[in-house]
Design an enzyme around this catalytic site. Structure first.
Site, PDB file in Angstrom:
ATOM      1  N   CYS A  16      27.356  35.359  22.725  1.00  0.00           N
ATOM      2  CA  CYS A  16      27.054  36.237  23.559  1.00  0.00           C
ATOM      3  C   CYS A  16      27.767  35.741  24.853  1.00  0.00           C
ATOM      4  O   CYS A  16      27.671  34.889  25.078  1.00  0.00           O
ATOM      5  CB  CYS A  16      26.559  38.005  23.478  1.00  0.00           C
ATOM      6  N   CYS A  19      24.802  34.608  26.564  1.00  0.00           N
ATOM      7  CA  CYS A  19      24.416  32.875  26.596  1.00  0.00           C
ATOM      8  C   CYS A  19      25.588  31.862  27.523  1.00  0.00           C
ATOM      9  O   CYS A  19      24.629  31.469  28.133  1.00  0.00           O
ATOM     10  CB  CYS A  19      25.073  32.051  25.239  1.00  0.00           C
ATOM     11  N   CYS A  84      34.997 -10.294  36.663  1.00  0.00           N
ATOM     12  CA  CYS A  84      34.377  -9.887  37.032  1.00  0.00           C
ATOM     13  C   CYS A  84      33.490  -7.951  36.930  1.00  0.00           C
ATOM     14  O   CYS A  84      34.008  -7.522  36.290  1.00  0.00           O
ATOM     15  CB  CYS A  84      34.175 -10.194  38.904  1.00  0.00           C
ATOM     16  N   CYS A  87      36.315  -5.628  37.535  1.00  0.00           N
ATOM     17  CA  CYS A  87      37.369  -5.267  36.151  1.00  0.00           C
ATOM     18  C   CYS A  87      35.764  -4.046  35.211  1.00  0.00           C
ATOM     19  O   CYS A  87      36.287  -2.976  34.908  1.00  0.00           O
ATOM     20  CB  CYS A  87      37.179  -6.821  35.532  1.00  0.00           C
ATOM     21  N   ASP A 500      -1.317  11.255  22.967  1.00  0.00           N
ATOM     22  CA  ASP A 500      -2.729  11.816  21.346  1.00  0.00           C
ATOM     23  C   ASP A 500      -3.234  11.377  21.053  1.00  0.00           C
ATOM     24  O   ASP A 500      -3.635  10.251  21.071  1.00  0.00           O
ATOM     25  CB  ASP A 500      -1.235  12.143  20.763  1.00  0.00           C
ATOM     26  N   ASP A 699       2.763  10.320  17.948  1.00  0.00           N
ATOM     27  CA  ASP A 699       3.438   9.649  16.933  1.00  0.00           C
ATOM     28  C   ASP A 699       3.492  10.530  15.536  1.00  0.00           C
ATOM     29  O   ASP A 699       4.381  10.463  15.091  1.00  0.00           O
ATOM     30  CB  ASP A 699       2.111   8.846  15.858  1.00  0.00           C
ATOM     31  N   ASP A 703       3.990  15.797  18.922  1.00  0.00           N
ATOM     32  CA  ASP A 703       4.113  15.474  19.757  1.00  0.00           C
ATOM     33  C   ASP A 703       5.739  15.414  20.746  1.00  0.00           C
ATOM     34  O   ASP A 703       6.094  14.943  21.492  1.00  0.00           O
ATOM     35  CB  ASP A 703       3.889  14.316  19.825  1.00  0.00           C
TER      36      ASP A 703
END
Length: 804
Positions: A16, A19, A84, A87, A500, A699, A703
């Protein structure tokens, strides 16, 4: 504001007008965004921003943070014809101006372009056409690096052939030039070489056959309204050649001594520049050694079962679902699951762990690991670009192709460098011709040529990408995968490391750690009953007890009755014996006196362990304790981080007592406990708001938000795919020492980049005035220019020898 740039993006997920308004407001709050307009009907956004403050990736991430998605695709292109930094800067600028392209990066060292685009607005062919219109070649880069390696070898072969050809023709001219010096008057120079027509005949093939590439490159550059190294070389050598041609024609048929000719200058310059290009191509080839090594880990063939027949096929022909055979000592060709057999697998290429891992039916195996001793049948689950090794190679390639923010300055300078140098060269010529040596055209021309040649910006364009290639490649060999040059740069500034707990500081798997036996019972009796009882439970702690008991060689007994008592524990009948395993409340409820055990049980809990009381036939029999143990390397790794003056914090959802106990064992002083999964990202934001540069290491799936919001997210490679996708760095080996290694590699790479930039800027800053003053002959300027590029690449290659 340092400037502005506009990008258009396709956005999905808007339902809508609210948003669209929300996205506009969110983008306008982003630093560097000057204007943002979102069209709900077209599902598009137009964003005007300052590229010196923010970038496309940050804008896209902001949209995603708001709960929407950006439709983009990414394509890699092989680029040919670049000589170079000017470019690569021109191609990048041209591609970024295309409607539908959200971001384009061109890497001079890799001769590659990475283009992110909106497929509804532009196609791959449109990108290729744009590069061709700019005067360069482009083709879609295929998966794998084989073509790039072949292209590099072809370039080396081509430059070698050109150099040999150039040497054959320019060496006689060099002989005549050396013969002009007083201190080499003893050197015999054949009279024929002093003939201007002979010199013309020798110089012309070098100028127009070997030097054709410079004329073509200069024409294409000027045609597109810019200038590059080819312009400088073409101008400098043409000035020397055509001035000499003018003198030759003016002299007519004279065969006399004509020292004022500059045929040798143009020919020797081109030869030296080609030599520099040859060295550069070889050095660039060495800078992709990491990719070659990773590709070399792959098996070349696989033995598969097809229609009941065993057949050996190339690795590329293995398909998902194939059953393949792996004999002892062979490499496992692709990722899969063992269907039959057992063996020890050497996974050191992935984990760095030298001890082989025992595997049996149902276990996963990874392509390129080595089967040590048993015969295995494996079902292929991931093939081609989906294998773990292919993903690692992809990450390394992408990292090598990205730019670090530090390169922006070099790119800006490269874009305006050549016109400035041409201006300086003309001013130099005029000063010499009008004031220093009035009327001496030859001497003024010599100074102009020297300025033009020594100023070629090759070293400037190679300074950053070659270091990133070498640094990220070397890090990959140690199991550290940087996803991009910007992350390689940011990591050096980390001040705080947030860890963690489960699976990061600890092994992530509970194990049986302690057994206390009450009077009247033996350890074997206690463990046999507990292990047999827990065998019927699916709880992770129960599985840890069963594994711990069986590892002690204790045989489990038959269970005739089993009951799980939610929140309290379990009850089982083991060969006629009633066994209870659980909490204090369970024991009290069953009338079992556990008073003598409470002190020990409390002590276990303070150590972060889960202690369970055991009752056998109505009597207290003992305590079993289970804990998620700290990794063997965690204590040393955390100590190392502290020695680097980094603040180390552990974050976990566990209660304060358990968290504090684990932290104390690991040597961590600061703990944030009882944090819900969604709260980890908020805790990271709080640290950032306090002015800290935060690296989050985790991990798990929970997380991922914290990894994404941190300045640098580091995913333990033994963890989940979601965590690795959200992270900026993947630590394949799962060892916390890799955190310090990643920071060390970042600092060394950035130090190397700064050395290269200092050399490149310093070289031009000093070289141009020295040439303008007249202290450098053109051929010496050419040699110095070639050396500058090679020296920058060789300095970057030192990173490949770095020891962690």
């Amino acid at each position: 504001m340092s400037g502005s740039k506009e990008t258009n993006m396709q956005i999905t997920g808007m339902t809508c007008a609210a948003c669209a308004t929300r996205i506009e407001k969110g983008l306008r709050k982003l630093d560097g965004v000057q204007e943002a307009n979102v069209n709900l009907a077209l599902e598009k956004s137009a964003v005007k921003y300052d590229p010196g403050v923010t970038n496309i990736e940050q804008i896209q991430n902001k949209i995603r943070d708001l709960g929407y998605d950006v439709v983009t695709e990414k394509a890699e292109f092989e680029i040919t014809g670049m000589t170079c930094a000017a470019c690569s800067a021109r191609i990048e600028k041209g591609l970024n101006k295309l409607s539908g392209v959200t971001n384009a990066n061109v890497n001079l060292a890799l001769e590659k372009a990475s283009v992110e685009y909106n497929p509804s607005e532009i196609s791959v062919q449109d990108v290729i056409k744009k590069v061709q219109d700019l005067g360069y070649g482009a083709s879609v880069k295929e998966d794998g690096n084989g073509e790039a390696v072949d292209h590099r070898q072809a370039e080396i072969k081509r430059q070698t052939t050109k150099f040999i050809f150039a040497v054959i023709f320019s060496l006689p001219l060099l002989w005549t030039m050396v013969g002009h010096f007083e201190f080499t008057s003893f050197l015999y120079v054949p009279e024929i070489l002093m003939n201007p027509w002979v010199q013309l005949a020798l110089a012309t093939p070098v100028q127009f056959i070997i030097g054709k590439q410079f004329y073509v490159g200069a024409y294409k550059a000027l045609k597109n309204g810019s200038a590059n190294m080819d312009v400088l070389v073409a101008l400098g050598t043409s000035a020397a050649y055509f001035y000499s041609l003018y003198l030759t024609l003016q002299a007519g048929g004279s065969h006399g001594h004509m020292p004022e000719l500059y045929y040798e200058t143009s020919a020797v310059l081109i030869t030296l520049i080609i030599l520099g290009k040859l060295f550069e191509a070889k050095a660039k080839g060495r800078s992709s050694e990491a990719i070659k090594k990773l590709m070399g880990l792959q098996a070349k063939t696989a033995i598969v079962e097809r229609d009941g027949v065993e057949k050996e096929i190339p690795l590329e022909e293995v398909i998902e679902g194939d059953i393949f055979h792996v004999k002892p000592g062979e490499k496992i060709p692709v990722d899969g699951i063992i269907t039959d057999g057992q063996s020890a697998i050497d996974e050191s290429m992935l984990t760095g762990e030298s001890v082989p891992v025992d595997k049996t039916a149902g276990d996963e195996v990874i392509g390129a690991t080595i089967n040590k001793n048993g015969f295995l049948k494996v079902k292929a689950t991931k093939v081609g670009k989906d294998t773990a090794l292919a993903q690692i190679i992809k990450v390394v390639e992408e990292a090598q192709g990205t730019k670090a923010p530090i390169q922006r300055l070099a790119d800006k300078i490269s874009g305006i460098f050549v016109p400035i140098v041409v201006g300086i060269a003309i001013v130099t010529f005029l000063i010499w011709y009008l004031f220093v040596s009035p009327g001496d055209f030859a001497e003024a021309l010599e100074k102009l040529i020297a300025v033009l040649v020594i100023a070629c910006p090759c070293a400037l364009g190679l300074a950053t990408p070659t270091s990133i290639m070498a640094g990220s490649g070397r890090a990959a060999e140690y199991g550290i995968l940087f996803k991009g040059g910007e992350h390689l740069e940011t990591t050096q500034g980390i001040t705080t490391v947030v860890l963690d707990k489960t699976g990061t500081v600890t092994n992530g798997k509970p194990v049986l750690t302690d057994v206390v036996v009450a009077d009247g019972f033996s350890e074997e009796q206690l463990l046999a009953n507990v292990g047999s009882s827990e065998k019927k439970s699916e709880h992770p702690l129960a599985q840890a007890i069963v594994e711990g008991v069986t590892n002690k060689g204790i045989e489990l007994k038959d269970v005739t009755d089993f009951e799980s008592i939610t929140g309290f524990g379990i009850r089982a009948i083991v060969e006629g014996t009633e066994v209870f395993v659980g909490t204090r409340k369970l024991m009290v409820q069953k009338g079992i006196d556990v008073t003598e055990a409470l002190v020990k049980m409390t002590a276990f809990e303070k150590e972060g362990k889960t202690a369970m009381l055991v009752g056998i036939d109505g009597k207290f029999a003992g305590i079993v304790a289970v804990a998620d143990t700290i990794k063997d390397t965690s204590v040393a790794a955390i100590k190392r981080l502290k020695e680097m003056d980094l603040e180390v914090i552990m974050i976990t959802g566990d209660n304060h007592d358990t968290a504090a106990a684990i932290a104390a064992q690991a040597g961590i002083d600061q703990v944030i406990a009882e944090v819900l999964p969604e709260g980890k990202a908020e805790e990271v934001k709080k640290l950032q708001a306090a002015g800290k540069k935060v690296a989050m290491v985790g991990d798990g799936i929970n997380d991922a938000p914290a990894l994404a919001v941190a300045d640098i997210g580091m995913a333990i490679g033994t963890g989940t795919d979601v965590a690795m996708e959200a992270a900026d760095i993947t630590l394949i080996r799962g060892d916390l020492n890799s955190i310090a290694d990643a920071i060390f590699m970042s600092k060394k790479t950035m130090q190397n980049i700064k050395q290269n930039l200092f050399w490149a800027f310093g070289y031009n800053t000093l070289g141009i005035p020295i040439a303008a003053i007249g202290f450098l002959a053109p051929w010496l300027a050419g040699a110095a220019m070639a050396f500058s590029s090679v020296s920058v690449v060789l300095n970057a290659l030192r990173l490949q020898k770095l020891k962690l």
